[in-house]
Design a protein around this motif. Structure first.
Motif, PDB file in Angstrom:
ATOM      1  N   GLU A 156      10.509   2.873   1.556  1.00 59.78           N
ATOM      2  CA  GLU A 156      11.610   3.206   0.641  1.00 59.78           C
ATOM      3  C   GLU A 156      12.320   1.928   0.176  1.00 59.78           C
ATOM      4  O   GLU A 156      12.737   1.820  -0.976  1.00 59.78           O
ATOM      5  N   ALA A 157      12.460   0.961   1.104  1.00 63.30           N
ATOM      6  CA  ALA A 157      13.179  -0.272   0.757  1.00 63.30           C
ATOM      7  C   ALA A 157      12.400  -1.104  -0.266  1.00 63.30           C
ATOM      8  O   ALA A 157      12.995  -1.835  -1.065  1.00 63.30           O
ATOM      9  N   ILE A 158      11.087  -0.969  -0.238  1.00 62.96           N
ATOM     10  CA  ILE A 158      10.266  -1.763  -1.160  1.00 62.96           C
ATOM     11  C   ILE A 158      10.081  -1.058  -2.513  1.00 62.96           C
ATOM     12  O   ILE A 158      10.025  -1.703  -3.546  1.00 62.96           O
ATOM     13  N   GLN A 159      10.074   0.291  -2.457  1.00 67.09           N
ATOM     14  CA  GLN A 159       9.948   1.077  -3.697  1.00 67.09           C
ATOM     15  C   GLN A 159      11.105   0.800  -4.637  1.00 67.09           C
ATOM     16  O   GLN A 159      12.257   0.830  -4.198  1.00 67.09           O
ATOM     17  N   PRO A 160      10.829   0.604  -5.914  1.00 65.84           N
ATOM     18  CA  PRO A 160      11.953   0.414  -6.849  1.00 65.84           C
ATOM     19  C   PRO A 160      12.912   1.611  -6.835  1.00 65.84           C
ATOM     20  O   PRO A 160      14.121   1.443  -6.946  1.00 65.84           O
ATOM     21  N   GLU A 161      12.368   2.842  -6.617  1.00 64.10           N
ATOM     22  CA  GLU A 161      13.226   4.043  -6.695  1.00 64.10           C
ATOM     23  C   GLU A 161      13.531   4.604  -5.299  1.00 64.10           C
ATOM     24  O   GLU A 161      13.883   5.777  -5.155  1.00 64.10           O
ATOM     25  N   GLY A 162      13.397   3.761  -4.237  1.00 68.46           N
ATOM     26  CA  GLY A 162      13.470   4.263  -2.859  1.00 68.46           C
ATOM     27  C   GLY A 162      14.830   4.811  -2.415  1.00 68.46           C
ATOM     28  O   GLY A 162      15.871   4.423  -2.935  1.00 68.46           O
ATOM     29  N   VAL A 220       0.887  -0.525   0.059  1.00 63.11           N
ATOM     30  CA  VAL A 220       0.700   0.533  -0.946  1.00 63.11           C
ATOM     31  C   VAL A 220       1.711   0.328  -2.082  1.00 63.11           C
ATOM     32  O   VAL A 220       1.368   0.379  -3.261  1.00 63.11           O
ATOM     33  N   GLU A 221       2.953   0.047  -1.714  1.00 66.53           N
ATOM     34  CA  GLU A 221       3.997  -0.098  -2.741  1.00 66.53           C
ATOM     35  C   GLU A 221       3.800  -1.346  -3.594  1.00 66.53           C
ATOM     36  O   GLU A 221       4.281  -1.413  -4.722  1.00 66.53           O
ATOM     37  N   LYS A 222       3.085  -2.317  -3.046  1.00 66.50           N
ATOM     38  CA  LYS A 222       2.751  -3.506  -3.843  1.00 66.50           C
ATOM     39  C   LYS A 222       2.056  -3.085  -5.141  1.00 66.50           C
ATOM     40  O   LYS A 222       2.278  -3.662  -6.204  1.00 66.50           O
ATOM     41  N   TYR A 223       1.231  -2.059  -5.043  1.00 64.07           N
ATOM     42  CA  TYR A 223       0.468  -1.612  -6.215  1.00 64.07           C
ATOM     43  C   TYR A 223       1.274  -0.655  -7.099  1.00 64.07           C
ATOM     44  O   TYR A 223       0.782  -0.177  -8.108  1.00 64.07           O
ATOM     45  N   ARG A 224       2.511  -0.329  -6.673  1.00 64.47           N
ATOM     46  CA  ARG A 224       3.338   0.579  -7.476  1.00 64.47           C
ATOM     47  C   ARG A 224       4.631  -0.105  -7.925  1.00 64.47           C
ATOM     48  O   ARG A 224       5.663   0.527  -8.019  1.00 64.47           O
ATOM     49  N   GLY A 226       6.115  -2.673  -6.260  1.00 57.71           N
ATOM     50  CA  GLY A 226       6.838  -3.315  -5.152  1.00 57.71           C
ATOM     51  C   GLY A 226       6.616  -4.823  -5.137  1.00 57.71           C
ATOM     52  O   GLY A 226       7.293  -5.566  -4.439  1.00 57.71           O
ATOM     53  N   GLY A 227       5.621  -5.267  -5.923  1.00 58.02           N
ATOM     54  CA  GLY A 227       5.344  -6.687  -6.155  1.00 58.02           C
ATOM     55  C   GLY A 227       5.320  -7.534  -4.898  1.00 58.02           C
ATOM     56  O   GLY A 227       4.700  -7.175  -3.905  1.00 58.02           O
ATOM     57  N   LEU A 228       6.031  -8.643  -4.986  1.00 60.83           N
ATOM     58  CA  LEU A 228       5.993  -9.652  -3.929  1.00 60.83           C
ATOM     59  C   LEU A 228       6.391  -9.106  -2.566  1.00 60.83           C
ATOM     60  O   LEU A 228       5.783  -9.428  -1.548  1.00 60.83           O
ATOM     61  N   ASN A 229       7.428  -8.267  -2.539  1.00 59.70           N
ATOM     62  CA  ASN A 229       7.889  -7.759  -1.241  1.00 59.70           C
ATOM     63  C   ASN A 229       6.845  -6.855  -0.594  1.00 59.70           C
ATOM     64  O   ASN A 229       6.747  -6.801   0.636  1.00 59.70           O
ATOM     65  N   GLY A 230       6.081  -6.159  -1.397  1.00 62.43           N
ATOM     66  CA  GLY A 230       5.007  -5.320  -0.860  1.00 62.43           C
ATOM     67  C   GLY A 230       4.040  -6.161  -0.038  1.00 62.43           C
ATOM     68  O   GLY A 230       3.649  -5.790   1.078  1.00 62.43           O
TER      69      GLY A 230
END
Ligand SMILES: Cc1cc2nc3c(=O)[nH]c(=O)nc-3n(C[C@H](O)[C@H](O)[C@H](O)COP(=O)(O)O)c2cc1C
Length: 338
Positions: A156-162, A220-224, A226-230
């Motif tokens: 959730e913290a990495i998701q833009p909409e978390g 997983v969130e990197k590909y959605r 979440g970019g660098l933090n993913g």
């Protein structure tokens, strides 16, 4: 929106590199015995978990529901769960709580004789208004014996909409856990002993460790988006085998999960103190194909489990808990730092 996200998770987990960099189960070595203690064909694989008898110590862990291919995936998994008389969890039921038209993508599993059907909801929702009502709906939807509450705050913290609010969460869940059979679950970053003690006090009846070794939801969130933090948090968390070793002293039933690939990993999880092993992503691609593919995959897993029990001098899966093992490699570094 949730529907779309859940479908993206399936595609990303099936086709992208979402694994932790190291699988810590490889660092667990069960001691070999030259003289087995039982015929291979007579190995007793049955276990009891949350009052149910499973023919094998395996739970198909939470993956999906709520989008157009979810019904097929859940049906294929459910057919295999019935075939082997093992447990099965569905993915987060939030999509169907918010849009009841999606309920059949989950409830399809109640058409099958599965000894332990497990529902699933996210902990973050219990800081945002969910309560007994939603738990009741989740249970009714699949005729569940228990509900997993997943603590996926890293994702959730990495998701833009978390959803990252936690105010009131513990109090709310403690009230619910006293009334319903709830399992506290992570989603790939593991449960620490301090949190496990809290879960026990709150009234959770079991723990699904889902530690580091397999699917990383940061990755997983990197590909959605979440970019660098993913990528930065891909390996954040506690190794799955270490979670099992730390949590076993609490006496709560444990699902050893996170990175379980084959029957040897199942045996390792039980040798360290888990009651059953939870398998998710390893079964995803077979489930996208057919029930026969899931059955074939589980047959391989079960055969390897039986060989591991046989070659460690045990007559049953239950006896694995007393077997000798050594810890090597990176996992040993973690033990030293305790
Ligand atoms: C495609 C996919 C979707 C998932 N969805 C959920 C979910 O909705 N709820 C949940 O608690 N865990 C979910 N998980 C996490 C798994 O249940 C499991 O804890 C984690 O993937 C680690 O196990 P693995 O390494 O065997 O995949 C999902 C995993 C995958 C691969």
């Amino acid at each position: 929106m949730i529907e779309e996200r859940k479908l993206q998770h399936i595609k990303i987990c099936a086709w992208e590199d979402v694994a932790s960099s190291h699988n810590y189960w490889d660092d667990v070595i069960i001691r070999h015995r030259a003289i087995p203690n039982a015929n291979l064909d007579d190995i007793d694989t049955r276990v009891k978990f949350l009052g149910k008898t499973l023919d094998y110590p395996i739970i198909i862990d939470a993956m999906t529901g709520g989008h157009r291919i979810a019904k097929k995936i859940n049906r294929n998994l459910a057919i295999a769960a019935e075939h082997f008389n093992i447990g099965m969890a569905v993915g987060s039921q939030r999509a169907a709580i918010e849009n009841p038209e999606l309920a059949n993508t989950y409830s399809v599993i109640s058409e099958y004789e599965i000894p332990l059907r497990i529902g699933n909801l996210g902990a973050p929702q219990f800081a945002l208004g969910y309560g007994m009502e939603e738990i009741k709906k989740a249970i009714e939807m699949i005729d569940a014996h228990a509900i997993e509450i997943h603590f996926n705050f890293l994702q959730e913290a990495i998701q833009p909409e978390g959803d990252t609010k936690i105010t009131g969460l513990e109090k709310n869940l403690a009230g619910i856990a006293k009334k319903y059979v709830l399992i506290a679950k992570e989603t790939g970053a593991g449960i620490s002993i301090d949190d496990a003690k809290k879960f026990k006090k709150m009234g959770f009846k079991a723990l699904d460790v889902s530690g580091v070794s397999g699917t990383s939801f940061a990755a997983v969130e990197k590909y959605r988006g979440g970019g660098l933090n993913g990528e930065l948090f891909r390996n954040w968390g506690i190794p799955a085998p270490l979670c099992v070793m730390e949590l076993r002293e609490l006496g709560l039933p444990i699902i050893g999960s996170g990175g379980i690939r084959h029957g040897l990993d199942v045996a390792r999880a039980i040798a360290l103190g888990a009651d059953v092993a939870g398998i998710a992503r390893e079964l995803l691609k077979p489930a996208m194909e057919s029930s026969n593919q899931v059955i074939k995959k589980l047959e391989e897993i079960i055969q390897a489990l039986k060989i591991a029990v046989f070659m460690s001098g045990c007559g049953s899966v239950r006896e694995l808990k007393k077997v000798n093992y050594i810890i090597t490699g990176k996992l040993r570094d973690w033990i030293w730092k305790q």
